[in-house]
Scaffold this motif. Structure first.
Motif, PDB file in Angstrom:
ATOM      1  N   ARG A  36       0.911  -1.407  -0.142  1.00 31.42           N
ATOM      2  CA  ARG A  36      -0.078  -0.329   0.283  1.00 31.42           C
ATOM      3  C   ARG A  36       0.895   1.252  -0.123  1.00 31.42           C
ATOM      4  NH1 ARG A  36      -1.529  -1.741   4.827  1.00 31.42           N
ATOM      5  NH2 ARG A  36      -0.679  -1.336   6.582  1.00 31.42           N
ATOM      6  N   ALA A  39       1.691   2.124  -3.330  1.00 32.54           N
ATOM      7  CA  ALA A  39       0.192   2.680  -4.470  1.00 32.54           C
ATOM      8  C   ALA A  39       0.249   4.109  -4.201  1.00 32.54           C
ATOM      9  CB  ALA A  39      -0.540   1.989  -3.479  1.00 32.54           C
ATOM     10  N   THR A  43       0.556   6.153  -7.170  1.00 31.42           N
ATOM     11  CA  THR A  43      -0.628   8.869  -7.277  1.00 31.42           C
ATOM     12  C   THR A  43      -0.189   9.367  -6.945  1.00 31.42           C
ATOM     13  OG1 THR A  43      -2.176   6.289  -6.720  1.00 31.42           O
ATOM     14  CG2 THR A  43      -2.935   8.821  -6.007  1.00 31.42           C
ATOM     15  N   TRP A  66      -4.876   1.392  -8.400  1.00 25.32           N
ATOM     16  CA  TRP A  66      -5.615   1.330  -8.021  1.00 25.32           C
ATOM     17  C   TRP A  66      -5.897  -0.400  -7.884  1.00 25.32           C
ATOM     18  CZ3 TRP A  66     -10.050   1.155 -12.034  1.00 25.32           C
ATOM     19  CH2 TRP A  66     -11.227   0.592 -12.017  1.00 25.32           C
ATOM     20  N   GLN A  69      -4.801  -0.838  -4.021  1.00 24.47           N
ATOM     21  CA  GLN A  69      -5.436  -0.327  -2.876  1.00 24.47           C
ATOM     22  C   GLN A  69      -6.367  -1.797  -2.917  1.00 24.47           C
ATOM     23  OE1 GLN A  69      -3.917   1.032  -1.493  1.00 24.47           O
ATOM     24  NE2 GLN A  69      -3.568   3.538  -1.480  1.00 24.47           N
ATOM     25  N   GLU A  72      -5.885  -4.169  -0.864  1.00 18.75           N
ATOM     26  CA  GLU A  72      -4.948  -3.846   0.101  1.00 18.75           C
ATOM     27  C   GLU A  72      -7.023  -3.761   0.874  1.00 18.75           C
ATOM     28  OE1 GLU A  72      -3.047  -4.134   3.160  1.00 18.75           O
ATOM     29  OE2 GLU A  72      -2.356  -4.211   1.745  1.00 18.75           O
ATOM     30  N   TYR A  73      -7.498  -3.075   0.231  1.00 21.43           N
ATOM     31  CA  TYR A  73      -8.574  -2.235   0.838  1.00 21.43           C
ATOM     32  C   TYR A  73      -9.619  -2.858   0.922  1.00 21.43           C
ATOM     33  CZ  TYR A  73      -5.243   0.904   3.109  1.00 21.43           C
ATOM     34  OH  TYR A  73      -3.762   1.287   3.879  1.00 21.43           O
ATOM     35  N   GLU A  79      -9.421   4.607   0.421  1.00 22.78           N
ATOM     36  CA  GLU A  79      -7.839   4.399  -0.075  1.00 22.78           C
ATOM     37  C   GLU A  79      -7.804   4.029  -1.240  1.00 22.78           C
ATOM     38  OE1 GLU A  79      -5.378   5.854   1.984  1.00 22.78           O
ATOM     39  OE2 GLU A  79      -6.641   6.079   2.986  1.00 22.78           O
ATOM     40  N   VAL A  80      -9.367   3.538  -1.797  1.00 24.62           N
ATOM     41  CA  VAL A  80      -9.278   3.354  -3.290  1.00 24.62           C
ATOM     42  C   VAL A  80      -9.975   4.865  -3.940  1.00 24.62           C
ATOM     43  CG1 VAL A  80     -10.329   1.341  -4.670  1.00 24.62           C
ATOM     44  CG2 VAL A  80     -10.251   1.238  -2.637  1.00 24.62           C
TER      45      VAL A  80
END
Length: 192
Positions: A36, A39, A43, A66, A69, A72-73, A79-80
């Motif tokens: 993450r 990521a 970004t 993306w 994330q 991960e989430y 967070e996405v």
């Protein structure tokens, strides 16, 4: 990464990109390519590429971020939303307003659910979504979304904040496209 972002804020996207590329190499060695933290750097690196006019490369970076994330989430986590909205903007720069609208609507739904429809994090997505609708020919929807964004920014930011100036400019253009030259002038004068 903070120094890279500072260079970006100062308008030196080339230096920002260079530093973020160095950070990315270090983070991928330390955490692995699908972490993450990587990521977030992807970004930010995508934003640097957008500032440099390279929306194609930026879209690749946002897509990678993306995907990380999401793994991960989950699909609908806050967070996405950032890489998703950024990817939508990249598609807009690449001329695909329909895909831009689709991705920004998904990001907006997440942001509104997580923060509420009047939160400052919603404003930028509303403005970019309005631009997408305008590109697709729905000028009333464009105006309405950008007006919503401006109302949030006027409440949340100090007067003449850079986001508000950009939103005023886009709203002025929306009114101009709708044939209201007086409102267009008034909004563009406020943006000065």
């Amino acid at each position: 990464m903070n120094l890279a972002c500072a260079y970006g804020e100062l308008g030196d996207a080339t230096k920002q990109r260079t530093l973020l590329e160095e950070v990315l190499v270090i983070e991928q060695k330390e955490y692995g390519a699908d972490h993450r933290t990587v990521a977030i750097t992807l970004t930010n690196l995508g934003y640097a590429h957008m500032s440099l006019g390279d929306a194609r490369h930026a879209s690749d970076l946002f897509t990678r971020a993306w995907a990380i994330q999401q793994r991960e989430y989950g699909l609908d986590h806050r967070e996405v939303a950032a890489p998703l909205a950024a990817l939508g903007c990249a598609y807009g720069d690449l001329g695909d307003a329909a895909r831009q609208r689709e991705l920004l609507e998904r990001a907006l739904a997440v942001l509104e659910r997580e923060f509420g429809p009047e939160h400052r994090r919603v404003a930028g997505t509303l403005m970019h979504l309005g631009i997408a609708y305008g590109e697709l020919g729905d000028l009333l929807k464009k105006r309405d979304l950008i007006e919503r964004a401006l109302a949030i920014e006027e409440r949340e930011f100090v007067p003449e904040h850079i986001s508000e100036v950009s939103t005023l400019t886009n709203l002025g253009c929306a009114y101009g496209e709708l044939g209201d030259a007086l409102k267009q002038r008034d909004l563009l004068e406020r943006a000065l």
